[in-house]
Scaffold this motif. Structure first.
Motif, short mmCIF file in Angstrom:
data_model
loop_
_atom_site.label_atom_id
_atom_site.label_comp_id
_atom_site.label_asym_id
_atom_site.label_seq_id
_atom_site.Cartn_x
_atom_site.Cartn_y
_atom_site.Cartn_z
N THR A 143 -107.73 9.04 -10.15
CA THR A 143 -106.95 10.18 -9.69
C THR A 143 -105.47 9.84 -9.63
N ALA A 144 -104.67 10.66 -10.28
CA ALA A 144 -103.23 10.40 -10.29
C ALA A 144 -102.49 11.35 -9.35
N ILE A 145 -101.56 10.76 -8.59
CA ILE A 145 -100.67 11.52 -7.71
C ILE A 145 -99.25 11.13 -8.09
N THR A 146 -98.34 12.09 -8.20
CA THR A 146 -96.96 11.71 -8.54
C THR A 146 -95.97 11.96 -7.41
N VAL A 147 -96.32 12.82 -6.44
CA VAL A 147 -95.36 13.04 -5.35
C VAL A 147 -95.16 11.75 -4.57
N GLY A 148 -93.91 11.51 -4.20
CA GLY A 148 -93.60 10.30 -3.44
C GLY A 148 -93.47 9.07 -4.30
N LYS A 149 -93.55 9.22 -5.64
CA LYS A 149 -93.40 8.05 -6.52
C LYS A 149 -92.17 8.21 -7.39
N THR A 178 -116.56 10.77 -18.20
CA THR A 178 -115.30 10.65 -17.46
C THR A 178 -114.46 11.93 -17.52
N THR A 179 -113.49 12.00 -16.63
CA THR A 179 -112.53 13.10 -16.62
C THR A 179 -111.12 12.56 -16.41
N PHE A 180 -110.15 13.29 -16.92
CA PHE A 180 -108.74 13.07 -16.61
C PHE A 180 -108.48 13.82 -15.30
N GLN A 181 -107.75 13.17 -14.36
CA GLN A 181 -107.69 13.71 -13.01
C GLN A 181 -106.31 13.80 -12.36
N PRO A 182 -105.58 14.87 -12.62
CA PRO A 182 -104.42 15.12 -11.77
C PRO A 182 -104.94 15.53 -10.39
N HIS A 183 -104.49 14.87 -9.33
CA HIS A 183 -105.09 15.09 -8.01
C HIS A 183 -105.11 16.56 -7.59
N SER A 184 -103.94 17.23 -7.69
CA SER A 184 -103.92 18.66 -7.39
C SER A 184 -102.67 19.29 -7.98
N LEU A 185 -102.56 20.60 -7.87
CA LEU A 185 -101.43 21.32 -8.46
C LEU A 185 -100.15 21.12 -7.66
N THR A 186 -100.27 20.59 -6.44
CA THR A 186 -99.06 20.35 -5.64
C THR A 186 -98.71 18.86 -5.52
N THR A 187 -99.69 17.99 -5.75
CA THR A 187 -99.41 16.55 -5.60
C THR A 187 -99.06 15.89 -6.94
N VAL A 188 -99.10 16.68 -8.02
CA VAL A 188 -98.63 16.19 -9.32
C VAL A 188 -97.53 17.13 -9.80
N GLU A 190 -94.80 19.24 -12.02
CA GLU A 190 -94.99 20.05 -13.23
C GLU A 190 -94.68 19.27 -14.51
N GLU A 191 -93.59 18.48 -14.48
CA GLU A 191 -93.22 17.77 -15.71
C GLU A 191 -94.31 16.82 -16.16
N TYR A 192 -95.02 16.22 -15.19
CA TYR A 192 -96.10 15.28 -15.54
C TYR A 192 -97.33 16.03 -16.05
N LEU A 193 -97.60 17.17 -15.45
CA LEU A 193 -98.73 17.98 -15.95
C LEU A 193 -98.44 18.41 -17.38
N ARG A 194 -97.18 18.88 -17.61
CA ARG A 194 -96.84 19.38 -18.96
C ARG A 194 -96.89 18.26 -20.00
N GLU A 195 -96.63 17.04 -19.58
CA GLU A 195 -96.69 15.94 -20.53
C GLU A 195 -98.13 15.47 -20.78
N PHE A 196 -98.89 15.32 -19.69
CA PHE A 196 -100.18 14.63 -19.83
C PHE A 196 -101.39 15.54 -20.09
N VAL A 197 -101.35 16.77 -19.62
CA VAL A 197 -102.52 17.64 -19.85
C VAL A 197 -102.76 17.85 -21.36
N PRO A 198 -101.71 18.13 -22.16
CA PRO A 198 -101.95 18.24 -23.60
C PRO A 198 -102.47 16.94 -24.21
N ARG A 199 -102.00 15.81 -23.68
CA ARG A 199 -102.49 14.53 -24.22
C ARG A 199 -103.97 14.33 -23.89
N ALA A 200 -104.36 14.72 -22.68
CA ALA A 200 -105.78 14.59 -22.31
C ALA A 200 -106.63 15.51 -23.18
#
Ligand SMILES: N[C@@H](CCSC[C@H]1O[C@@H](n2cnc3c(=O)[nH]cnc32)[C@H](O)[C@@H]1O)C(=O)O
Ligand SMILES: [Zn+2]
Length: 432
Positions: A143-149, A178-188, A190-200
């Motif tokens: 599970t990936a979280i980006t807030v606070g990083k 397996t699954t690709f796992q952005p933790h949630s819509l608020t803890t990841v 937008e820029e990271y979702l836009r980059e990685f979701v298409p890659r997944a």
């Protein structure tokens, strides 16, 4: 071919009828071969007299190693619970802790008739090893979280989620997907979702994330993006038949339509939603709209156990309250959430007793006074059975528990190791 015959019991069929039948299993393929009174003899026999054979339950959303935090912090809302209590202790978790917590959770699940689970956590290779050893089936991911990083840390976490999903897919003789796992819509972000979701997506990975769990999580998304969370998620490419989200408590009619039209699964977690006072998911409305709905316990720190029979009952009860209608989320529908519903959301061919399906089964002993008389066994599964009534558990054609003895992991060792690690962990976190 080696075969196992589960003999003498009654069997729950996919249409939720119950009939007297034996189940013959191909242990090499891990599949159900035949269901019927005339089913073949079998090399090995598992006695199911006086029992009900059901599909192994599928826990669609959990954080299995959080068993170590069971009872550590209760009676708080999600945000405060995570930030004040859970995340500070999780920061101290070692790989060995995660292994011990995962083994404890898996033993607990085997003992309560759960044969597959979908997990969101970290130190995932430890969880995979525990799954391999225990013989259960699992859908795992980091599970990936980006807030606070900072940017580097955030990118690395997202990349790890991709890498782990690619690496562990097919592990444990194919019992792990397996699954690709952005933790949630608020803890990841937008820029990271836009980059990685298409890659997944390009990598062909299904995705698993938390969404619409609390009201407090909906507002910031509407403020920032000008649309409801699931419209935002759809724009990012997070909604699709392979993907599933946990909770879906605060969803409006348009979001329910988006879920139904996209085929995205929702894992309902009624106990966690009640305990954290997150709200009541409109389960009957989602079912009526054709959404694939499964059932999960969420982590043991917000439940506080991994018994899916509790969850089935909670789903039926809360579903009625949410709909203000006693006929909502009826017994058969609630049982369906924990079996075929979760299996479909997770993309595994379990949750149904039929030739060709995975041989993932549980045998419920019906002898308890609590289960007497037996007017309707589906009613009992929804409202009266608990995990302690499970006599045998079978996954992928192998017997994991026989007459309540777990055969793949040694329960006393697992329990002692987890208790010891949990104590040391909390002590370490307290010293910070
Ligand atoms: N790599 C992440 C770890 C995330 S694992 C998944 C997380 O989900 C958390 N979690 C457990 N239950 C819930 C829930 O109901 N909603 C949101 N998060 C939860 C859990 O405590 C864990 O921290 C990090 O950098 O911290
Ligand atoms: Zn969760």
């Amino acid at each position: 071919m080696t075969t196992l015959r589960i003999a003498g019991g009654q069997v729950l069929r996919p249409d939720m009828t119950v009939e007297r039948a034996d189940v013959l299993v191909d242990q090499d393929a891990g599949e159900i071969l035949e269901v019927g009174v005339e089913a073949g003899v079998g090399d090995e026999l598992l006695e199911a007299d006086g029992g009900l054979v059901i599909p192994g339950l599928v826990n669609g959303h959990t954080h299995v190693a959080m068993t170590l935090l069971r009872g550590y912090a209760d009676d708080k809302p999600l945000d405060a619970w995570l930030q004040e209590d859970i995340w500070p202790v999780e920061a101290e978790l070692t790989a060995e802790d995660v292994r011990a917590g995962a083994e404890l959770g898996i033993v607990e699940m085997i003992k309560s008739g759960t044969t597959a689970f979908s997990d969101m956590y970290f130190h995932v290779s430890e969880i995979a090893d525990a799954v391999d050893e225990a013989g259960v089936r699992a859908v795992l991911g980091h599970t990936a979280i980006t807030v606070g990083k900072d940017e580097e840390g955030a990118e690395a976490d997202m990349q790890e989620s991709l890498d782990v999903a690619l690496e562990l897919d097919g592990a444990a003789d194919g019992r792990i997907s397996t699954t690709f796992q952005p933790h949630s819509l608020t803890t990841v972000g937008e820029e990271y979702l836009r980059e990685f979701v298409p890659r997944a997506r390009e990598a062909g990975l299904p995705m698993h994330f938390h969404a619409n769990e609390t009201e407090g999580e909906v507002e910031p998304i509407v403020d920032e993006h000008g649309e409801r969370p699931l419209a935002y998620a759809d724009g990012i490419g997070l909604l699709s038949p392979e993907n599933f989200l946990a909770h879906g408590v605060h969803v409006d009619d348009e979001e329910i339509d988006l879920l139904a039209d996209s085929g995205t699964g929702v894992i309902h977690c009624p106990a966690s939603n009640m305990k954290l006072a997150s709200g009541m998911a409109p389960v009957q409305r989602m079912l009526d709209a054709g959404v694939t709905v499964g059932l999960g316990t969420d982590g043991a720190a917000s439940n506080n156990d991994l018994d899916m029979f509790d969850e089935i009952r909670d789903a039926a009860m809360l579903g009625k309250l949410a709909a203000d209608d006693a006929s909502a989320v009826a017994a058969a529908d609630a049982v369906g959430l924990a079996t075929a519903g979760s299996a479909q959301a997770l993309g595994i061919d379990s949750g149904r007793i039929e030739p060709g399906a995975n041989a993932d089964l549980a045998v419920v002993d019906l002898a308890a006074p609590r289960l007497t008389p037996q007017h309707d066994l589906v009613s009992h599964l929804a409202y009266a059975v608990n995990g302690g009534d499970v006599r045998h558990t079978i996954c992928d054609g192998d017997v994991l528990m026989r007459d309540r003895e777990v055969l793949t992991l040694y329960e006393p060792r697992v329990r002692d190791a987890a208790a010891e690690r949990a104590d040391a962990l909390v002590e370490r976190a307290g010293d910070e």
